[in-house]
Scaffold this motif. Structure first.
Motif, PDB file in Angstrom:
ATOM      1  N   ALA A  37       1.778   6.552  -6.953  1.00 33.35           N
ATOM      2  CA  ALA A  37       0.770   7.564  -7.277  1.00 33.35           C
ATOM      3  C   ALA A  37       1.353   8.969  -7.113  1.00 33.35           C
ATOM      4  O   ALA A  37       1.082   9.863  -7.934  1.00 33.35           O
ATOM      5  N   ASP A  38       2.174   9.165  -6.100  1.00 27.50           N
ATOM      6  CA  ASP A  38       2.820  10.467  -5.893  1.00 27.50           C
ATOM      7  C   ASP A  38       3.776  10.786  -7.042  1.00 27.50           C
ATOM      8  O   ASP A  38       3.823  11.928  -7.521  1.00 27.50           O
ATOM      9  N   PHE A  52       2.994   0.757  -9.534  1.00 33.18           N
ATOM     10  CA  PHE A  52       1.656   0.686  -8.943  1.00 33.18           C
ATOM     11  C   PHE A  52       1.039  -0.685  -9.191  1.00 33.18           C
ATOM     12  O   PHE A  52       0.506  -1.314  -8.272  1.00 33.18           O
ATOM     13  N   THR A  69       0.833  -1.197   0.000  1.00 31.83           N
ATOM     14  CA  THR A  69       0.000   0.000   0.000  1.00 31.83           C
ATOM     15  C   THR A  69       0.874   1.256   0.000  1.00 31.83           C
ATOM     16  O   THR A  69       0.597   2.223  -0.718  1.00 31.83           O
ATOM     17  N   ALA A  70       1.940   1.218   0.787  1.00 36.17           N
ATOM     18  CA  ALA A  70       2.878   2.356   0.799  1.00 36.17           C
ATOM     19  C   ALA A  70       3.532   2.507  -0.574  1.00 36.17           C
ATOM     20  O   ALA A  70       3.720   3.631  -1.060  1.00 36.17           O
ATOM     21  N   THR A 118       1.137   4.173  -2.899  1.00 40.40           N
ATOM     22  CA  THR A 118       1.068   5.603  -2.602  1.00 40.40           C
ATOM     23  C   THR A 118       2.258   6.335  -3.208  1.00 40.40           C
ATOM     24  O   THR A 118       2.102   7.405  -3.811  1.00 40.40           O
ATOM     25  N   ARG A 119       3.459   5.751  -3.059  1.00 42.43           N
ATOM     26  CA  ARG A 119       4.655   6.380  -3.642  1.00 42.43           C
ATOM     27  C   ARG A 119       4.537   6.450  -5.160  1.00 42.43           C
ATOM     28  O   ARG A 119       4.891   7.467  -5.771  1.00 42.43           O
ATOM     29  N   GLU A 164       1.699  11.750 -10.048  1.00 41.70           N
ATOM     30  CA  GLU A 164       1.156  13.100  -9.900  1.00 41.70           C
ATOM     31  C   GLU A 164       2.233  14.158 -10.126  1.00 41.70           C
ATOM     32  O   GLU A 164       1.994  15.172 -10.798  1.00 41.70           O
TER      33      GLU A 164
END
Length: 74
Positions: A16-17, A52, A9-10, A13-14, A20
């Protein structure tokens, strides 16, 4: 199993960051506000997507393993 889900999950998130951040850089392309290399950003997007997907696969496998364990114990 929970630590692998938390780790994945982390990682999601990384990724996705990173995606972005790359999208923000591409959005500034041609504005003179940033020196953007589009081929580099395309590679960054591709890598972020692959990261991801890989982390999402870890979550799916860990979930399936947890369900299998519960079914064995039930």
């Amino acid at each position: 199993m929970l630590s692998s889900i938390a780790s994945a999950t982390a990682g999601m998130t990384r990724a996705a960051d990173r995606l972005e951040a790359s999208a923000n850089r591409v959005a500034r392309f041609g504005t003179g506000l940033a020196d953007v290399d589009l081929p580099t950003e395309a590679v960054e997007v591709t890598m972020a997507q692959a990261d991801f997907k890989a982390n999402a696969s870890v979550v799916r496998v860990a979930d399936a393993m947890a369900k299998a364990t519960i079914n064995i114990l039930a």
